[in-house]
Write an enzyme that holds these catalytic residues in place. Structure first.
Site, PDB file in Angstrom:
ATOM      1  N   ALA A 268       0.833  -1.207   0.000  1.00  0.00           N
ATOM      2  CA  ALA A 268       0.000   0.000   0.000  1.00  0.00           C
ATOM      3  C   ALA A 268       0.869   1.260   0.000  1.00  0.00           C
ATOM      4  CB  ALA A 268      -0.911  -0.015   1.224  1.00  0.00           C
ATOM      5  N   CYS A 392      12.865   3.873   0.977  1.00  0.00           N
ATOM      6  CA  CYS A 392      13.002   5.298   0.666  1.00  0.00           C
ATOM      7  C   CYS A 392      13.854   5.949   1.749  1.00  0.00           C
ATOM      8  CB  CYS A 392      11.638   5.982   0.533  1.00  0.00           C
ATOM      9  SG  CYS A 392      10.531   5.762   1.936  1.00  0.00           S
TER      10      CYS A 392
END
Length: 448
Positions: A268, A392
């Site tokens: 998600a 990230c």
């Protein structure tokens, strides 16, 4: 950001004061800095209070700007205040910082910034502090407080002390540029859904709409003009997804063959799920799992909006990647994308609240979690299969060191270089490289 639950505290879901742009921005700062809430949680509720795009734009610009320049604004505020404010009065400090940001960084006329910020104190039901706010903002310009030297180096770079120290340690030659790039505004990147439209065709639609842009790679478009995403051509028809160019690299780095069964782990809100199935329509099935049910609702919505011809190949499941071996509904996989929970230190320019929500101790917790997930996911990969590890983050503890430790304890794992000429473990993208977010990739082959 996939770790907000680590920092959540009790809070009001939306402001109770009357609608006022500056009061709302101060409330947002208070919620982030005092209650540990994410701007992703806060801003939608605030946007609902405004119908004009320019008001929403100003609110985001002011709130994010204050979070970018927070150490400087705090230094100035504490210099001008006789003593810190506490309790429910603390929001006035955040309002003062907002006023200082308007004067110094937004170049708002002094009298306008002072007047509107004083009015915001009244909107916050704190009229007794109107005089204090007025005096502090006027003294800021009168006494040239902006010219004072900073007492500590992290202030100038807009970083918390721990991250300032960590970047110096991890990137002794590059940390200053990393800090600078992390404080810049991130460009808006789109990934074009090639099942619906080609990049060239979409570029023509943008030209017709007068939206300045650049085309990159095999399906990325960077917008130069500031434009509301829902107003972009093809929004309702699923012609694109908002996705940074660094995140889009997963399409090129995970080789998927026809008939493969693929797992997108921690999937998600689904940007990479859609990217993988877009460029690999002949895969057999794509399992998208996440351990937060509400995030899976967003993933399903994004899949529906994309209008994919092979949507039926996506299997969405609520599952915990840290306990994958206990999930009896999952098959063995040919290819796995693990977008691991991380510090999100590579996307600070896009979400500046990350700097203030993350603490040094959180990194150790996340590294342990990543290690656990890697082991669990590896057990679900077929022999001869490939796992693409992604974060990230720009911290080596979560990236190159994490992968090297994994290789040391798994003799059936082989690192497949992304760049044959690079001596490094994996590919570390730093913020601002080719205008991308900070990102890390490592590709692993299960050899036996």
């Amino acid at each position: 950001m996939k770790t907000n639950k680590l920092f959540a505290k009790n809070h009001k879901n939306s402001p109770s004061h009357r609608t006022n742009l500056r009061a709302d921005a101060a409330w947002a700062l208070f919620e982030v800095l005092e209650s540990g809430r994410s701007t992703r949680d806060i801003m939608p509720a605030l946007f609902e209070r405004y119908t004009k795009p320019q008001d929403r734009g100003w609110l985001q610009e002011a709130t994010y700007g204050c979070l970018r320049e927070l150490p400087i604004l705090q230094f100035w505020t504490h210099t001008l205040l006789d003593k810190p404010l506490k309790g429910d009065k603390k929001i006035i400090e955040h309002l003062v910082m907002l006023g200082l940001f308007q004067i110094h960084f937004m170049r708002t006329l002094d009298h306008a910034a002072v007047s509107e910020t004083v009015n915001a104190a009244k909107a916050l039901n704190q009229p007794r502090f109107s005089g204090l706010v007025n005096a502090i903002l006027r003294n800021f310009t009168r006494n040239n407080v902006a010219d004072l030297p900073f007492p500590q180096p992290h202030i100038e770079y807009g970083l918390p002390k721990w991250l300032h120290k960590q970047l110096q340690q991890d990137y002794p030659e590059q940390w200053q540029n990393i800090a600078k790039q992390s404080n810049k505004k991130a460009p808006l990147w789109l990934r074009i859904n090639k099942q619906k439209i080609s990049v060239d065709e979409y570029s023509k639609h943008l030209d017709q709409a007068g939206i300045e842009h650049e085309c990159h790679g095999i399906g990325a478009v960077k917008l130069i003009s500031q434009t509301s995403v829902p107003k972009l051509p093809g929004y309702d028809d699923g012609w694109f997804n908002v996705q940074d160019y660094a995140a889009q690299q997963c399409m090129n780095l995970l080789p998927i063959d026809a008939g493969d069964t693929v797992l997108d782990c921690c999937a998600a809100p689904g940007g990479k799920t859609l990217a993988l199935i877009d460029v690999n329509p002949a895969l057999a099935s794509l399992y998208a799992i996440d351990n937060v049910a509400s995030r899976l609702d967003t993933l399903r919505e994004n899949i529906t909006r994309a209008h994919l011809s092979n949507e039926q190949k996506i299997v969405v499941l609520h599952a915990d990647a840290a306990a994958l071996s206990t999930h009896d509904k999952l098959p063995m996989f040919d290819k796995i994308l693990l977008d691991a929970p991380c510090s999100a230190s590579g996307i600070i320019r896009r979400h500046p609240d990350i700097k203030w929500l993350r603490k040094r101790a959180d990194i150790d917790v996340l590294v342990a979690l990543q290690s656990q997930i890697l082991d669990e996911v590896w057990a679900k990969l077929k022999t001869g299969g490939t796992l693409l590890y992604a974060t990230c983050s720009i911290l080596p503890a979560e990236n190159s060191k994490q992968i090297q430790t994994f290789l040391d304890r798994h003799d059936d794992a082989t690192l497949v270089p992304i760049d044959e000429d690079s001596p490094h473990v994996g590919w570390q993208i730093l913020p601002g490289e080719q205008e991308m977010d900070g990102f890390f990739y490592a590709r692993l082959l299960k050899s036996k």
